[in-house]
Design an enzyme around this catalytic site. Sequence first.
Site, mmCIF file in Angstrom:
data_model
loop_
_atom_site.group_PDB
_atom_site.id
_atom_site.type_symbol
_atom_site.label_atom_id
_atom_site.label_comp_id
_atom_site.label_asym_id
_atom_site.label_seq_id
_atom_site.Cartn_x
_atom_site.Cartn_y
_atom_site.Cartn_z
ATOM 1 N N CYS A 24 -38.731 -22.138 -6.283
ATOM 2 C CA CYS A 24 -38.339 -20.803 -5.844
ATOM 3 C C CYS A 24 -37.184 -20.910 -4.847
ATOM 4 O O CYS A 24 -37.144 -21.800 -4.010
ATOM 5 C CB CYS A 24 -39.452 -20.021 -5.170
ATOM 6 S SG CYS A 24 -40.876 -19.767 -6.218
ATOM 7 N N ARG A 64 -33.872 -24.043 -8.476
ATOM 8 C CA ARG A 64 -35.198 -24.132 -7.860
ATOM 9 C C ARG A 64 -36.269 -23.368 -8.635
ATOM 10 O O ARG A 64 -37.456 -23.444 -8.323
ATOM 11 C CB ARG A 64 -35.151 -23.585 -6.434
ATOM 12 C CG ARG A 64 -34.147 -24.273 -5.552
ATOM 13 C CD ARG A 64 -34.146 -23.651 -4.189
ATOM 14 N NE ARG A 64 -35.376 -23.920 -3.485
ATOM 15 C CZ ARG A 64 -35.624 -25.006 -2.779
ATOM 16 N NH1 ARG A 64 -34.709 -25.947 -2.681
ATOM 17 N NH2 ARG A 64 -36.770 -25.166 -2.159
ATOM 18 N N TRP A 123 -40.196 -19.634 -9.533
ATOM 19 C CA TRP A 123 -40.866 -20.609 -10.390
ATOM 20 C C TRP A 123 -42.352 -20.320 -10.209
ATOM 21 O O TRP A 123 -42.914 -20.565 -9.146
ATOM 22 C CB TRP A 123 -40.533 -22.028 -9.943
ATOM 23 C CG TRP A 123 -41.064 -23.106 -10.844
ATOM 24 C CD1 TRP A 123 -40.452 -23.632 -11.942
ATOM 25 C CD2 TRP A 123 -42.310 -23.801 -10.718
ATOM 26 N NE1 TRP A 123 -41.245 -24.602 -12.508
ATOM 27 C CE2 TRP A 123 -42.393 -24.732 -11.783
ATOM 28 C CE3 TRP A 123 -43.379 -23.728 -9.821
ATOM 29 C CZ2 TRP A 123 -43.476 -25.581 -11.962
ATOM 30 C CZ3 TRP A 123 -44.477 -24.573 -10.001
ATOM 31 C CH2 TRP A 123 -44.509 -25.493 -11.062
ATOM 32 N N ASN A 151 -41.493 -18.772 -0.805
ATOM 33 C CA ASN A 151 -41.453 -20.015 -1.573
ATOM 34 C C ASN A 151 -42.598 -20.888 -1.064
ATOM 35 O O ASN A 151 -42.709 -21.081 0.139
ATOM 36 C CB ASN A 151 -40.082 -20.676 -1.331
ATOM 37 C CG ASN A 151 -40.035 -22.148 -1.671
ATOM 38 O OD1 ASN A 151 -39.280 -22.894 -1.068
ATOM 39 N ND2 ASN A 151 -40.806 -22.589 -2.634
ATOM 40 N N GLY A 152 -43.465 -21.347 -1.976
ATOM 41 C CA GLY A 152 -44.588 -22.182 -1.549
ATOM 42 C C GLY A 152 -45.895 -21.650 -2.109
ATOM 43 O O GLY A 152 -45.901 -20.864 -3.054
ATOM 44 N N GLU A 158 -37.283 -43.881 -17.604
ATOM 45 C CA GLU A 158 -36.313 -42.857 -17.203
ATOM 46 C C GLU A 158 -35.616 -42.248 -18.430
ATOM 47 O O GLU A 158 -35.409 -41.038 -18.495
ATOM 48 C CB GLU A 158 -35.292 -43.482 -16.224
ATOM 49 C CG GLU A 158 -34.184 -42.563 -15.760
ATOM 50 C CD GLU A 158 -34.660 -41.308 -15.025
ATOM 51 O OE1 GLU A 158 -35.848 -41.195 -14.711
ATOM 52 O OE2 GLU A 158 -33.822 -40.414 -14.821
ATOM 53 N N LYS A 183 -35.786 -38.328 -19.308
ATOM 54 C CA LYS A 183 -34.598 -37.474 -19.470
ATOM 55 C C LYS A 183 -34.691 -36.692 -20.775
ATOM 56 O O LYS A 183 -34.416 -35.503 -20.820
ATOM 57 C CB LYS A 183 -33.297 -38.301 -19.492
ATOM 58 C CG LYS A 183 -32.794 -38.853 -18.195
ATOM 59 C CD LYS A 183 -32.213 -37.854 -17.246
ATOM 60 C CE LYS A 183 -33.223 -37.214 -16.370
ATOM 61 N NZ LYS A 183 -33.733 -37.825 -15.202
ATOM 62 N N GLU A 191 -37.446 -33.984 -20.662
ATOM 63 C CA GLU A 191 -37.121 -32.889 -19.757
ATOM 64 C C GLU A 191 -36.221 -31.851 -20.395
ATOM 65 O O GLU A 191 -36.410 -30.661 -20.203
ATOM 66 C CB GLU A 191 -36.397 -33.438 -18.506
ATOM 67 C CG GLU A 191 -37.294 -34.066 -17.489
ATOM 68 C CD GLU A 191 -36.508 -34.599 -16.293
ATOM 69 O OE1 GLU A 191 -36.896 -34.329 -15.168
ATOM 70 O OE2 GLU A 191 -35.481 -35.300 -16.487
ATOM 71 N N HIS A 224 -49.996 -53.756 -28.019
ATOM 72 C CA HIS A 224 -51.296 -53.262 -27.552
ATOM 73 C C HIS A 224 -51.449 -51.756 -27.752
ATOM 74 O O HIS A 224 -52.235 -51.121 -27.074
ATOM 75 C CB HIS A 224 -51.496 -53.614 -26.080
ATOM 76 C CG HIS A 224 -51.458 -55.078 -25.828
ATOM 77 N ND1 HIS A 224 -52.449 -55.932 -26.276
ATOM 78 C CD2 HIS A 224 -50.537 -55.869 -25.218
ATOM 79 C CE1 HIS A 224 -52.141 -57.173 -25.928
ATOM 80 N NE2 HIS A 224 -50.984 -57.161 -25.297
ATOM 81 N N LYS A 283 -35.988 -28.101 -9.897
ATOM 82 C CA LYS A 283 -35.356 -29.278 -9.308
ATOM 83 C C LYS A 283 -36.115 -29.778 -8.087
ATOM 84 O O LYS A 283 -36.237 -30.968 -7.853
ATOM 85 C CB LYS A 283 -33.926 -28.906 -8.907
ATOM 86 C CG LYS A 283 -33.179 -30.030 -8.242
ATOM 87 C CD LYS A 283 -31.983 -30.411 -9.043
ATOM 88 C CE LYS A 283 -31.446 -31.753 -8.691
ATOM 89 N NZ LYS A 283 -31.826 -32.779 -9.669
HETATM 90 C C1 G6P Z 1 -38.578 -32.786 -10.033
HETATM 91 C C2 G6P Z 1 -37.191 -32.883 -10.617
HETATM 92 C C3 G6P Z 1 -36.859 -34.333 -10.940
HETATM 93 C C4 G6P Z 1 -37.032 -35.212 -9.703
HETATM 94 C C5 G6P Z 1 -38.427 -35.042 -9.091
HETATM 95 C C6 G6P Z 1 -38.509 -35.693 -7.721
HETATM 96 O O1 G6P Z 1 -39.516 -33.107 -11.004
HETATM 97 O O2 G6P Z 1 -37.087 -32.082 -11.772
HETATM 98 O O3 G6P Z 1 -35.532 -34.421 -11.407
HETATM 99 O O4 G6P Z 1 -36.830 -36.542 -10.035
HETATM 100 O O5 G6P Z 1 -38.725 -33.656 -8.903
HETATM 101 O O6 G6P Z 1 -37.651 -35.006 -6.848
HETATM 102 P P1 G6P Z 1 -37.032 -35.591 -5.541
HETATM 103 O O7 G6P Z 1 -36.187 -34.487 -4.997
HETATM 104 O O8 G6P Z 1 -38.191 -35.918 -4.639
HETATM 105 O O9 G6P Z 1 -36.253 -36.789 -5.900
#
Ligand code: G6P
Length: 619
Positions: A2, A27, A74, A100-101, A491, A495, A498, A514, A614
């Site tokens: 948010c 956000r 969000w 927000n929260g 990773e 990606k 996501e 396994h 994010k």
């Molecule tokens: C969210 C974002 C990711 C990020 C993760 C950790 O899931 O979408 O891209 O890696 O949070 O965020 P930070 O700000 O702690 O690196």
Amino acid sequence: MCGIAGYIGDREAQDILLKSLSRLEYRGYDSAGLATIKGRSIQLVKKQGKLKILSADLKSDPIEGAIGIGHTRWATHGIPSDINAHPHLDCKGKLALVHNGIIENYLELKEKLQKEGHKFTSQTDTEVIAHLIEKFYSGDIVEAVRKALKKLRGSYAMAVIHKDEPAKLVGARCDSPLIVGVGQGENFLASDVPAVLDHTKDVIYLNNREIAVLTKDHVLVKDFEGRKINRKVSKINWDISQAEKAGYRHFMLKEIFEQSGVLNNILNERYKKGSISFEELKISDDEFKKFKRIAIVACGTAYHAGLTGKYILEDLVKIPCWVDVSSEFRYRNPLVDKETLMIVISQSGETADTLAALREAKRHGAKVLAICNVLGSSIARESYGVIYTHAGPEIAVASTKAYTAQLAVLYLLTLYLARLKKTVAASKLNALFKELKRVPALMEELLAEYKPDYNILAAYAQGFRKYYHEKHNKTFFLYLARNINYPNALEGALKLKEISYISAEGYPAGEMKHGPIALIDENPWVVCIAVKSRTYDKMVSNIQEIKARNGIVIAIATEGDKEILHHNINYLIEIPKVDELFSPPLVAVPLQLLAYYVAREFGYDIDQPRNLAKSVTVE
Ligand code: G6P
């Protein structure tokens, strides 16, 4: 999670707030809303869906007023809908509030307020705050907010306006970020710096349990007890242009292409004339020598950087190191103590689970060192020492440049500790420094290959989409690697998931037998990271095992590797020759781009993927 924005001044608030929200949309983006005060009444518009829906609505039917608040949501409590969108009002529509929260005791508060006659319209936890403030209001909005805050449990940042006090904008924070933008004859509230940068570079980072009272000419900061606090104004040293797309189709693409420059800056700033310096490190060499173990804690992409950190720290500093995701660490009884160096990694510096893990580690006596991108963020401030990655604002939800910047910092920290603890011979250390310094240029070279909009990865992605449809959507991705590139397999899969919503799994290649091997037939596309390394031959055997079962292999190999071509691979991606220790940031680039092009082929909203945000400031 948010985004909050607030404005008070002489200009019309609507467009200023919409612009600010557009910079905070990373956000959250399932609904958005604005409230202003015009004359003696609150004007409110809120809409389910992305900000552009609200903007279109306001364009045809604008709201007026030189004070206002805005929100991009969000959803946590209550589905995304017009009603659940913020701002929320009290019973009489005298005050408006954005939040927000999460308010953890909202049910209990709601029941009590309902018994007292308050009427709720939404399913959100937020609405209780509006009604609580209403309950305590007797002509002084700041006092009413302060009294309401005392009843709340959970994490929050909020902004409030009241129609009877149209010259005051009130903000408060506890565990969710909130900053004040200090202007000339106008002031701003926001969840993050980019939201105010069009207007000012002077900001106040509010601390936890602080309230900000903004008039157009003045900012007053108080604690929750009502005591005045002197807070210093910080100057932002980066530009709003860094938070814009600069001609790229998406922020994600722009941020991928920024990586060589970011790495170059990190290495040039921190490594000069043969010595490494971390200006905000705080931990002395003597303290470093005493640590018996290292614990790394992070979430998402930052966690993958942390996993790579384990490989390099154990290899070169010879110190036991374990890595945990923050949400797991915080709820077990972690074995950290004053002999543990705890490294928390976070791009945003606001991730709720990482912040909680940091506090838990501090309670156990561990020294916490943060690797953070956002200056003045909660994690940076609450840690003992901090190394900033200085990667510039990362806007795309899928993290890219923050990841390779975190890797660069981990390399420097490892080499710094290896030198300090004399765990690597001086001549080898020098050779390693030299090799590390080559990485930004090698990455620049690699990125140059992908500059044309239609490049080999875009072609592979196109091929994938066709295959996906031919196979009636049964195709998925597996990412396999060994040793130091194993975190990159995780990773790469992350990606892809996501932003393209295609099932993808990252696995250590040696574990394939396994379990995952049962998935192999002609359906999966298997990305095999097979760069020249001590485990190259093993990776090649894994490729053969996949090919023997009709799997489709995309191999990421070292430039000039002729042998890989003999293994019947379907697609080849090459990275420049480099010591295997430093291959992860280079391997990351095609993984990021492959995910990007696949998502683009499917026409998805790359910068704002569904259900994600994010900065995850809720548990
Ligand atoms: C969210 C974002 C990711 C990020 C993760 C950790 O899931 O979408 O891209 O890696 O949070 O965020 P930070 O700000 O702690 O690196």
